[in-house]
Every structure is written in C-alpha cells, then in structure tokens.
Design a protein around this motif. Structure first.
Motif, PDB file in Angstrom:
ATOM      1  N   LYS A 230       0.688  -1.185   0.027  1.00 17.33           N
ATOM      2  CA  LYS A 230       0.279  -0.010  -0.065  1.00 17.33           C
ATOM      3  C   LYS A 230       0.446   1.313   0.341  1.00 17.33           C
ATOM      4  CE  LYS A 230      -3.769   0.006   2.646  1.00 17.33           C
ATOM      5  NZ  LYS A 230      -5.029  -0.035   3.820  1.00 17.33           N
ATOM      6  N   ASN A 231       1.740   0.904   1.158  1.00 20.82           N
ATOM      7  CA  ASN A 231       2.916   2.193   0.843  1.00 20.82           C
ATOM      8  C   ASN A 231       3.579   3.002  -0.820  1.00 20.82           C
ATOM      9  OD1 ASN A 231       2.132   3.216   3.707  1.00 20.82           O
ATOM     10  ND2 ASN A 231       3.836   1.995   4.055  1.00 20.82           N
ATOM     11  N   ASP A 232       3.622   2.105  -1.625  1.00 17.08           N
ATOM     12  CA  ASP A 232       4.087   1.796  -2.736  1.00 17.08           C
ATOM     13  C   ASP A 232       3.539   2.825  -3.158  1.00 17.08           C
ATOM     14  OD1 ASP A 232       6.739   0.234  -2.070  1.00 17.08           O
ATOM     15  OD2 ASP A 232       5.008  -1.017  -1.834  1.00 17.08           O
ATOM     16  N   ILE A 233       2.050   2.146  -3.432  1.00 18.55           N
ATOM     17  CA  ILE A 233       0.897   2.544  -4.225  1.00 18.55           C
ATOM     18  C   ILE A 233       0.722   4.598  -3.510  1.00 18.55           C
ATOM     19  CG2 ILE A 233      -0.971   2.823  -5.368  1.00 18.55           C
ATOM     20  CD1 ILE A 233       0.862   1.017  -6.055  1.00 18.55           C
ATOM     21  N   ARG A 234       0.499   4.320  -2.002  1.00 22.16           N
ATOM     22  CA  ARG A 234       0.355   5.838  -1.867  1.00 22.16           C
ATOM     23  C   ARG A 234       1.224   6.734  -2.523  1.00 22.16           C
ATOM     24  NH1 ARG A 234       2.863   8.703   2.412  1.00 22.16           N
ATOM     25  NH2 ARG A 234       3.008   6.962   3.010  1.00 22.16           N
ATOM     26  N   ARG A 235       2.652   6.470  -2.688  1.00 22.47           N
ATOM     27  CA  ARG A 235       4.008   7.791  -2.961  1.00 22.47           C
ATOM     28  C   ARG A 235       3.675   7.789  -3.868  1.00 22.47           C
ATOM     29  NH1 ARG A 235       6.875   4.592   1.489  1.00 22.47           N
ATOM     30  NH2 ARG A 235       7.632   3.065  -0.726  1.00 22.47           N
ATOM     31  N   MET A 236       2.430   6.846  -5.195  1.00 24.85           N
ATOM     32  CA  MET A 236       2.882   7.147  -6.764  1.00 24.85           C
ATOM     33  C   MET A 236       1.150   7.928  -6.966  1.00 24.85           C
ATOM     34  SD  MET A 236       3.790   3.300  -8.471  1.00 24.85           S
ATOM     35  CE  MET A 236       5.337   2.287  -7.956  1.00 24.85           C
ATOM     36  N   LEU A 237       0.471   8.370  -6.295  1.00 26.19           N
ATOM     37  CA  LEU A 237      -0.238   8.830  -6.355  1.00 26.19           C
ATOM     38  C   LEU A 237      -0.114  10.161  -6.411  1.00 26.19           C
ATOM     39  CD1 LEU A 237      -2.846   6.316  -4.819  1.00 26.19           C
ATOM     40  CD2 LEU A 237      -3.375   7.038  -7.361  1.00 26.19           C
ATOM     41  N   LYS A 238      -0.945  10.497  -7.342  1.00 23.31           N
ATOM     42  CA  LYS A 238      -0.749  12.328  -7.083  1.00 23.31           C
ATOM     43  C   LYS A 238      -2.354  13.016  -7.017  1.00 23.31           C
ATOM     44  CE  LYS A 238       0.642  11.981 -12.132  1.00 23.31           C
ATOM     45  NZ  LYS A 238       0.475  12.315 -13.353  1.00 23.31           N
ATOM     46  N   ARG A 239      -1.892  13.811  -6.167  1.00 21.00           N
ATOM     47  CA  ARG A 239      -2.693  14.444  -5.373  1.00 21.00           C
ATOM     48  C   ARG A 239      -3.584  15.628  -6.307  1.00 21.00           C
ATOM     49  NH1 ARG A 239      -4.515  13.153  -0.085  1.00 21.00           N
ATOM     50  NH2 ARG A 239      -3.053  12.130   1.177  1.00 21.00           N
ATOM     51  N   ARG A 240      -4.225  15.920  -6.442  1.00 19.10           N
ATOM     52  CA  ARG A 240      -5.520  17.025  -6.988  1.00 19.10           C
ATOM     53  C   ARG A 240      -5.123  17.661  -6.823  1.00 19.10           C
ATOM     54  NH1 ARG A 240     -11.012  14.324 -10.149  1.00 19.10           N
ATOM     55  NH2 ARG A 240      -9.380  12.470 -11.164  1.00 19.10           N
ATOM     56  N   PRO A 241      -4.460  19.418  -7.437  1.00 15.94           N
ATOM     57  CA  PRO A 241      -4.769  20.321  -6.872  1.00 15.94           C
ATOM     58  C   PRO A 241      -6.037  21.064  -6.601  1.00 15.94           C
ATOM     59  CG  PRO A 241      -4.293  20.419  -9.284  1.00 15.94           C
ATOM     60  CD  PRO A 241      -4.339  19.011  -8.977  1.00 15.94           C
ATOM     61  N   ILE A 499      -8.547   4.345  -3.243  1.00 15.96           N
ATOM     62  CA  ILE A 499      -8.474   5.389  -3.751  1.00 15.96           C
ATOM     63  C   ILE A 499      -8.629   6.243  -2.474  1.00 15.96           C
ATOM     64  CG2 ILE A 499      -7.746   7.268  -5.618  1.00 15.96           C
ATOM     65  CD1 ILE A 499      -8.628   6.078  -8.102  1.00 15.96           C
ATOM     66  N   LYS A 500      -9.121   6.713  -2.009  1.00 15.83           N
ATOM     67  CA  LYS A 500      -8.896   7.792  -1.227  1.00 15.83           C
ATOM     68  C   LYS A 500      -8.304   6.816  -0.095  1.00 15.83           C
ATOM     69  CE  LYS A 500     -12.265   9.295   1.959  1.00 15.83           C
ATOM     70  NZ  LYS A 500     -13.441   9.292   2.166  1.00 15.83           N
ATOM     71  N   GLU A 501      -9.032   5.589   0.221  1.00 17.38           N
ATOM     72  CA  GLU A 501      -8.113   4.823   1.480  1.00 17.38           C
ATOM     73  C   GLU A 501      -6.600   4.779   1.343  1.00 17.38           C
ATOM     74  OE1 GLU A 501      -9.658   1.557   3.436  1.00 17.38           O
ATOM     75  OE2 GLU A 501     -11.310   2.380   3.395  1.00 17.38           O
ATOM     76  N   ILE A 502      -5.697   4.814   0.261  1.00 18.27           N
ATOM     77  CA  ILE A 502      -4.818   4.375  -0.004  1.00 18.27           C
ATOM     78  C   ILE A 502      -4.039   5.604  -0.388  1.00 18.27           C
ATOM     79  CG2 ILE A 502      -3.300   3.537  -1.414  1.00 18.27           C
ATOM     80  CD1 ILE A 502      -5.352   1.711  -3.153  1.00 18.27           C
TER      81      ILE A 502
END
Length: 507
Positions: A230-241, A499-502
């Motif tokens: 999970k932490n790997d995916i969290r680092r990859m996901l981009k937060r929306r501006p 996606i939200k929880e990750i």
C-alpha cells in the motif's frame, strides 16, 4: 518490498556479520527468538513438538528454537541429522551443545541409521532441515522423512522455507518431495518461490521475521523482484490541485462490447470513471447504445457501423490512452479491425480479454503490438498467446521472456498478480481477495488501467498501481458482501474508495 535472490540474502547476511560486527551465532539467536515467540503465541506447552534439524545454519536455527521452547515449558523431541558425524557448521555445533545442556528437551543426533519417530496429526513439527540455500532436490532418506512428515498431517512450521524447496526458481522440484508447511517463517524477506501458485500448498501461511540485517546493505542491493504494498502506491498517486478541470485528467477510449457482451463494456467504463479519468468514451456496436447511455451516463459513446460487433478500430479524436478488448468477441471482422489498428499504430495500448484471443487466432499480430503496451492475460489467455505451459512457474518464465522480446508489459493475473517489465523485473501484487474470482473483474481492471494511463502515469506505474487498486477495491467489496457475494460491479463501485484509503493511509 524487495524480494532478494538466495545469493543476495547470503551476501546481506555475510555483510551484516563482517561489517556490522554481529556474530553469526547472534543472528541464529535472533531467528530463534522470533520463531519461538511465534510458536508460543499460537500453541500451548501441552502441544507435542518434534523438531528436525539439518547440519547447516537452518538446523542451527531449529536447535536454538528447541532450546528456547524447552525453557518456556515445552518438551520438544529433537532430531539432528549429522550423517557421517562430521557435517555440522560451527553455529550448528554451538547450538547442539547448548541444547544438550537444556532440561526438558530430548536430543537425538542421527549419524547413520534413523528410525522414524511417532508423529500424529496432533503434533507440531518444526522443520529446520534445509533452508533456501538448497541447490539440488532431496534424495534418499530425506525424501522418506519428508513423505512421513507430510503423511502424518501434523502442523508444520518451516524455518525460512519448507525443506526441499528452493528460494528462487524450482524447475526440478517435485512437490511431493518437499515439506508441506502450515506456516513458513521467512528470514528477513520473502522468497521468490512464495509467489508462485504451484507452491501455495507447500508454503502455507507465510510471515517475514525481521532479524535486523544491515539496513544500508538492504537499501543498496538492487532486486529484480518486488512485492507491491500500500505504501508504494500511496507514494505513486498524485494529489489533485484545487484549481483543476476534467481536461487535466486525460481522455480515454475503450473499445468494448458486442451483442450479448455489453456488460463487459459497462464494467470497464465504470472502472475507468471510478479511478479518476477526466473523460472516457466507450466505442461499441450500435446494440450497446441504450445500455451504455442508461448504465454509465457519465461516459461518451461512439458507435460502430455494425449493429452487433466491432468492425472498425479507428479513433476519431486524440485520446491520451486506448484500451481494447472487453467483450468484443473474436468474430473475423473484429479480428481484422484489431489487426489493422495494431499495424498502423505506434502508441502504447492496453489489450485485454478478447483482444488477446483475437491476437491468439493470428499470432503474427504479436509482433505488431506497439512497444511499451500492456497486455493483461489470465492463465488461459496467456497459454493461447504463447503456447501451453506446464505450470505457473513455467508461465511466469515465459512471461519474462515474452515481455523482453516484444518490449511490452505483461500483467499475468493470479493470487499474486505479476507485472512483468520489458527488462525482466517482476512486481508481485499484494492486494486482492478470493472474492474477486468472479466474471467481469478483469474488465474493471482494464478500465482502471486506461484511466491511469490517460491521467499521465507511465505504462509501468499505471500497471503496478492499477493492479493494486483493483485488488484493494476487491478487498473492500469482500468486507461488505463476503467472499461468496462479490460481483464485478461491487469491485468497480469500491475503486474510488480504495484510492481514497490508499492516499490517506500515511496520515
């Protein structure tokens, strides 16, 4: 998490001893403490315990476990195999001598003939015969011992890896000649063979025991395989501006559906919409118009000139990502449309389901798949594409070879779905649930993949992230509906929540 080869683990272990000032015996004690703690937390001292130790450091670990269990009130019966009388490592000799002085443990050192002990299904067996460094199949008396332990139906805890199994590839191993563990406790990191479906019944439940090997050496050691968490995916996901519009998140098109198979198109579209794409267009035969417009009104629709099947794959707009396959069938006009599209296109594309079956019907099409494209076969689809394989391990080997040869990404679906890169690196997925063994689940994955690609993620990231998010959504769906009650629609509905929880998991 890195998955190291057996040789790499040996080198990290040796580095810890030489550069970290840690005695080899100390590492044995760390292993033993962790395993003894695990055993005492699961079983009481009344449990009959039989411990089998080999002459190497795996055996040393087992002897140290026996000593600690005896000190905790267990009464282990211990068998140390020292055939010929002069085969023990230094660490094994030290642990043998320490155990011999420990009340409550019964030690038998086997130097020649061996009589099988009495084992029942009530026994706990600790397997410390051979570790992951084994380089050839078991033979002779050890095979007989393995058969006896397996046939006893005792509960088995294997140290590091079940005896008889290699840590890496196992082309020569015969499953019945390997210990079948109830629990395998891997030392420091999981072994590659843990993620091969052929060995699931051998490995049983597995856990990793961290014995604090040199952290710097672990960081600096490259690995060809990884376990995605999970932490790997969290680092990859981009937060929306905060200041954004749908134009910022790409436009995708999915060629999907045929008469009687429009559900696949619906599921793929829902997967795309729930995973954040700005716009998604579904291209289907005319029979899908009412279905798609009513079930996924958020999607755009373009119609094929045919009422029942797709006969043309020719995007009319500039899309950021294209997926082809869910439910399109393998009719001759559809095969021809896919053949023409691949022959004239150089941009990466996502190919799933019937697109793969179309290619299998005309194998020359494999060579026209654009480089860095992604294909998503399950075992049957893979074998139709690349030839029948005798095992999951053989299939994974072939996937590594094919990904390199065609310069594509292969998502080989399974319990630990493998994302295979063109350079041979493998990323095993750690999310998912048995509940996902349901029709249409793969169509949802296709939608997620094309959505992430349209949003600007690289083919590699889109594949790794998409597989994990898909599996995590399946876990959430199973928590709501149980393993028997999950449908593909439930998985699609939980994609956004996944996606939200990750993304929030690191807070």
């Amino acid at each position: 998490m890195k998955i190291f080869s057996t040789q790499q683990i040996k080198e990290i272990d040796q580095y810890t001893i030489e550069q970290g000032g840690v005695a080899a015996v100390e590492l044995v004690e760390r292993v033993a403490e962790g395993i003894a703690c695990e055993i005492s937390s699961r079983w009481t001292q009344r449990k009959p315990v039989a411990i089998f130790a080999g002459p190497g450091n795996n055996g040393a670990d087992a002897l140290a476990v026996a000593r600690l269990l005896a000190e905790q009130g267990f009464h282990p019966e211990v068998f140390l195999f020292n055939i010929g009388g002069n085969r023990l490592t230094e660490e094994c000799r030290v642990m043998r001598d320490a155990l011999a002085q420990t009340p409550g443990a019964e030690l038998t050192e086997v130097v020649s003939n061996f009589s099988m002990p009495y084992l029942t299904s009530n026994h706990l067996v600790v397997d410390g015969l051979f570790g992951s460094g084994l380089s050839r199949p078991l033979t002779g008396g050890f095979v007989s011992l393995v058969h006896y332990i397996n046939e006893s139906r005792a509960t088995v805890v294997s140290i590091d890896i079940p005896s008889g199994l290699y840590g890496d590839w196992n082309p020569e191993v015969i499953n019945r000649n390997v210990i079948h563990a109830t629990l395998t406790i891997a030392i420091q990191a999981p072994r590659f063979s843990f993620f091969i479906a052929d060995y699931a019944d051998i490995i049983g439940e597995w856990k990793v025991l961290d014995i604090d090997l040199d952290a710097k050496k672990i960081r600096e050691t490259p690995a060809m395989c990884h376990l995605v968490e999970k932490n790997d995916i969290r680092r990859m996901l981009k937060r929306r501006p905060s200041n954004c519009s749908k134009a910022d998140f790409g436009s995708a098109v999915i060629y999907a559906g045929s008469y009687g198979m429009m559900g696949a198109a619906v599921l793929a579209t829902r997967g795309a919409l729930r995973s954040g794409v700005g716009k998604v267009t579904i291209s289907s035969p005319r029979c899908g118009f009412n279905i798609l417009q009513s079930t996924v009104p958020e999607a755009l629709y373009t119609e094929d000139r045919n009422d029942l099947i797709i006969t043309e794959i020719a995007p009319q707009h500039q899309y950021n990502a294209i997926a082809i396959g869910p439910g399109i069938g393998t009719h001759a006009p559809t095969v021809k449309a896919l053949e023409d599209y691949l022959a004239g296109n150089t941009n990466p594309v996502i190919l799933d389901a019937d697109a793969l079956n179309c290619i299998a019907s005309r194998p020359a099409m494999l060579s026209t798949i654009p480089i860095l494209s992604t294909i998503t076969p399950h075992a049957g689809e893979f074998d139709r594409l690349f030839g029948s394989q005798v095992s999951h391990e053989a299939r994974l080997r072939k996937a590594v070879e094919a990904a390199r040869y065609y310069n594509i990404f292969i998502i080989l679906k399974g319990r630990y779905t493998a994302v295979v890169r063109p350079d041979g690196k493998i990323y095993f997925n750690n999310s998912g649930s048995p509940a996902m063994a349901t029709a249409g689940a793969g169509d949802v994955l296709t939608g997620i993949l094309v959505s992430l690609a349209a949003q600007g993620y690289s083919p590699e990231y889109a594949a790794i992230m998409g597989v994990f998010i898909h599996g995590y959504a399946g876990e959430l769906a199973a928590a709501e509906n149980g393993e028997y009650g999950v449908t593909a629609s439930d998985i699609a509905r939980n994609v956004g929540r996944a996606i939200k929880e990750i993304m929030n998991s690191g807070k």
